[in-house]
Each structure stands twice: as C-alpha cells, then as structure tokens.
Design a protein around this motif. Structure first.
Motif, PDB file in Angstrom:
ATOM      1  N   ILE A  13      71.185  26.190  32.772  1.00  0.00           N
ATOM      2  CA  ILE A  13      71.451  25.364  33.955  1.00  0.00           C
ATOM      3  C   ILE A  13      70.373  25.719  34.975  1.00  0.00           C
ATOM      4  N   MET A  14      69.456  24.777  35.178  1.00  0.00           N
ATOM      5  CA  MET A  14      68.359  24.939  36.133  1.00  0.00           C
ATOM      6  C   MET A  14      68.703  24.107  37.369  1.00  0.00           C
ATOM      7  N   THR A  15      68.841  24.761  38.505  1.00  0.00           N
ATOM      8  CA  THR A  15      69.157  24.054  39.739  1.00  0.00           C
ATOM      9  C   THR A  15      67.862  23.743  40.484  1.00  0.00           C
ATOM     10  N   LEU A  16      67.635  22.441  40.712  1.00  0.00           N
ATOM     11  CA  LEU A  16      66.497  21.964  41.499  1.00  0.00           C
ATOM     12  C   LEU A  16      67.031  21.396  42.805  1.00  0.00           C
ATOM     13  N   LYS A  17      66.136  20.996  43.710  1.00  0.00           N
ATOM     14  CA  LYS A  17      66.573  20.505  45.018  1.00  0.00           C
ATOM     15  C   LYS A  17      67.499  19.291  44.899  1.00  0.00           C
ATOM     16  N   GLY A  18      67.305  18.471  43.864  1.00  0.00           N
ATOM     17  CA  GLY A  18      68.124  17.271  43.705  1.00  0.00           C
ATOM     18  C   GLY A  18      69.405  17.473  42.931  1.00  0.00           C
ATOM     19  N   GLY A  19      69.530  18.601  42.220  1.00  0.00           N
ATOM     20  CA  GLY A  19      70.726  18.850  41.427  1.00  0.00           C
ATOM     21  C   GLY A  19      70.411  19.646  40.175  1.00  0.00           C
ATOM     22  N   ASP A  20      71.396  19.727  39.314  1.00  0.00           N
ATOM     23  CA  ASP A  20      71.269  20.556  38.111  1.00  0.00           C
ATOM     24  C   ASP A  20      70.617  19.815  36.957  1.00  0.00           C
ATOM     25  N   VAL A  21      69.790  20.555  36.224  1.00  0.00           N
ATOM     26  CA  VAL A  21      69.165  20.089  34.989  1.00  0.00           C
ATOM     27  C   VAL A  21      69.760  20.955  33.877  1.00  0.00           C
ATOM     28  N   ILE A  22      70.344  20.301  32.887  1.00  0.00           N
ATOM     29  CA  ILE A  22      70.963  21.016  31.771  1.00  0.00           C
ATOM     30  C   ILE A  22      70.011  20.954  30.582  1.00  0.00           C
ATOM     31  N   ILE A  23      69.669  22.140  30.057  1.00  0.00           N
ATOM     32  CA  ILE A  23      68.714  22.260  28.958  1.00  0.00           C
ATOM     33  C   ILE A  23      69.408  22.889  27.761  1.00  0.00           C
ATOM     34  N   GLN A  24      69.410  22.158  26.644  1.00  0.00           N
ATOM     35  CA  GLN A  24      69.928  22.694  25.386  1.00  0.00           C
ATOM     36  C   GLN A  24      68.785  23.418  24.688  1.00  0.00           C
ATOM     37  N   LEU A  25      68.942  24.711  24.478  1.00  0.00           N
ATOM     38  CA  LEU A  25      67.919  25.499  23.797  1.00  0.00           C
ATOM     39  C   LEU A  25      68.030  25.316  22.285  1.00  0.00           C
ATOM     40  N   LEU A  26      66.952  25.618  21.578  1.00  0.00           N
ATOM     41  CA  LEU A  26      66.862  25.407  20.133  1.00  0.00           C
ATOM     42  C   LEU A  26      66.633  26.742  19.410  1.00  0.00           C
ATOM     43  N   PRO A  27      67.670  27.604  19.331  1.00  0.00           N
ATOM     44  CA  PRO A  27      67.484  28.925  18.738  1.00  0.00           C
ATOM     45  C   PRO A  27      67.140  28.899  17.251  1.00  0.00           C
ATOM     46  N   ASP A  28      67.531  27.861  16.534  1.00  0.00           N
ATOM     47  CA  ASP A  28      67.199  27.770  15.113  1.00  0.00           C
ATOM     48  C   ASP A  28      65.733  27.401  14.899  1.00  0.00           C
ATOM     49  N   ILE A  29      65.105  26.808  15.914  1.00  0.00           N
ATOM     50  CA  ILE A  29      63.714  26.341  15.827  1.00  0.00           C
ATOM     51  C   ILE A  29      62.748  27.386  16.374  1.00  0.00           C
ATOM     52  N   ALA A  30      63.095  27.977  17.517  1.00  0.00           N
ATOM     53  CA  ALA A  30      62.189  28.915  18.194  1.00  0.00           C
ATOM     54  C   ALA A  30      62.991  30.093  18.770  1.00  0.00           C
ATOM     55  N   PRO A  31      63.513  30.964  17.909  1.00  0.00           N
ATOM     56  CA  PRO A  31      64.396  32.041  18.385  1.00  0.00           C
ATOM     57  C   PRO A  31      63.751  32.993  19.389  1.00  0.00           C
ATOM     58  N   MET A  69      67.560  14.703  34.004  1.00  0.00           N
ATOM     59  CA  MET A  69      66.119  14.417  33.923  1.00  0.00           C
ATOM     60  C   MET A  69      65.623  13.695  35.179  1.00  0.00           C
ATOM     61  N   GLU A  70      66.505  12.993  35.869  1.00  0.00           N
ATOM     62  CA  GLU A  70      66.098  12.319  37.110  1.00  0.00           C
ATOM     63  C   GLU A  70      65.645  13.338  38.155  1.00  0.00           C
ATOM     64  N   HIS A  71      66.187  14.558  38.119  1.00  0.00           N
ATOM     65  CA  HIS A  71      65.767  15.604  39.061  1.00  0.00           C
ATOM     66  C   HIS A  71      64.389  16.147  38.672  1.00  0.00           C
ATOM     67  N   VAL A  72      64.112  16.205  37.379  1.00  0.00           N
ATOM     68  CA  VAL A  72      62.782  16.613  36.917  1.00  0.00           C
ATOM     69  C   VAL A  72      61.755  15.557  37.337  1.00  0.00           C
ATOM     70  N   ASP A  73      62.095  14.281  37.153  1.00  0.00           N
ATOM     71  CA  ASP A  73      61.184  13.194  37.526  1.00  0.00           C
ATOM     72  C   ASP A  73      60.814  13.234  39.008  1.00  0.00           C
ATOM     73  N   ALA A  74      61.696  13.799  39.842  1.00  0.00           N
ATOM     74  CA  ALA A  74      61.482  13.827  41.294  1.00  0.00           C
ATOM     75  C   ALA A  74      60.679  15.035  41.778  1.00  0.00           C
ATOM     76  N   ILE A  75      60.279  15.935  40.874  1.00  0.00           N
ATOM     77  CA  ILE A  75      59.507  17.118  41.270  1.00  0.00           C
ATOM     78  C   ILE A  75      58.175  16.672  41.890  1.00  0.00           C
ATOM     79  N   THR A  76      57.801  17.312  42.991  1.00  0.00           N
ATOM     80  CA  THR A  76      56.563  16.989  43.706  1.00  0.00           C
ATOM     81  C   THR A  76      55.354  17.199  42.799  1.00  0.00           C
ATOM     82  N   LYS A  77      54.502  16.173  42.732  1.00  0.00           N
ATOM     83  CA  LYS A  77      53.333  16.184  41.851  1.00  0.00           C
ATOM     84  C   LYS A  77      52.146  16.876  42.524  1.00  0.00           C
ATOM     85  N   GLY A  78      51.244  17.388  41.677  1.00  0.00           N
ATOM     86  CA  GLY A  78      50.006  17.998  42.161  1.00  0.00           C
ATOM     87  C   GLY A  78      49.557  19.130  41.257  1.00  0.00           C
TER      88      GLY A  78
END
Length: 168
Positions: free
Chosen positions: A12-30, A141-150
C-alpha cells in the motif's frame, strides 16, 4: 479499493491523491519482492521523492539514500543511490512491462538493481526481458498518473508512506 488477496505480498503506497495498491510477484522475482517488503517494513521508502517522471513512459522513485524529502534532501542527488543492502541479481521473466507494472531500476549492469523502481504509465514492451518486473498496480493507477512530471520535477511528489498490507 481492490480486494487484497495476499496481504503479505501486497504493498500500500500512499501518494498525495490516495492509495496505490501493488500486488507483488514473489513467484516471478522473489529477491526483488523481498527487498521491497524489507525496505517498506523499515520505513525506508516513506517520504522518498519521484525523481524521474517521464510523461507517457514511467515514474521512477525509491532512492532511499538520497531521495528522502525529510532528510538532507537535494533533488540533484536523488536517483544516484540505493540502500545499504547489496545489489540484486536480475530476475528477468516473460512478464511484460505493461501499464502499472513495477520494474526494478538499475544501471547498465543487469545485476545492479537495489532499492529504486519505476511504475510504467503505459505498455513499454521495449523493456521486456531487460528489467525485472516484480509487481503490478491493481488499484489507484489514477494517483500514479497524477505524479508531477520532470527529470527531475521542479517540485517532486513523494511516496508519503509504503507499507506491506499484512502489517496494516
């Protein structure tokens, strides 16, 4: 918010716009999954900036040595460091660098990933087989899309907090 099926392997990654939920892939990249969970549990990712954000490509963060905006922060140094743990061996797979996938940032050496990672804004198939994919955004993902570019952003956004869902 998406249903969390495996809390031990969900971030659970909290950004200024809200939470981003990331499913990790332990079987692929432990190794990469374990590193992200270790750093999250230590609070190392909290307040770390997004130091390289390219519109239509990806948002890069995770420099725990130089990217913490609450500890001697200098945007010009952000992106040059990692953690105090050793670099990781590449864990390449057939998992594509699709929109919302989490990739391990590294130098030109395939086995140089440490703490930095990026989130793909779109399908970036040209990265397939060259960078380790170890997670997928399943919500927010909408919160990721809103991250300031540069490169770097003049006023960078940060990961306010990064937690393993099992610990929340």
């Amino acid at each position: 918010m998406a249903e969390i099926k495996d809390p031990e392997n969900t971030i659970i990654m909290t950004l200024k716009g809200g939470d981003v939920i990331i499913q990790l892939l332990p079987d692929i990249a432990p190794g990469h999954v374990e590193r992200m969970k270790t750093l999250a549990r230590a609070g190392s990712y909290d307040n770390v900036c997004f130091h390289r954000v390219i519109d239509g490509f990806m948002a890069q963060t995770g420099d725990v040595a130089n990217g913490n905006m609450e500890k001697d922060f200098n945007i010009r140094r952000a992106g040059t460091g990692g953690s105090d743990m050793p670099d990781l061996k590449a864990e390449f797979s057939k998992i594509p660098h699709a929109r919302g996938s989490i990739g391990a940032a590294r130098s030109s050496s395939p086995d140089s990933a440490n703490s930095q990672f990026f989130i793909n804004f779109k399908d970036n198939d040209f990265l397939n087989g060259q960078y380790t994919v170890y997670g997928q955004v399943i919500s927010g993902m909408e919160h990721v899309d809103a991250i300031t570019k540069g490169e770097p952003p003049a006023n960078p956004d940060r990961m306010i907090s990064v937690k393993v869902a099992a610990d929340v």
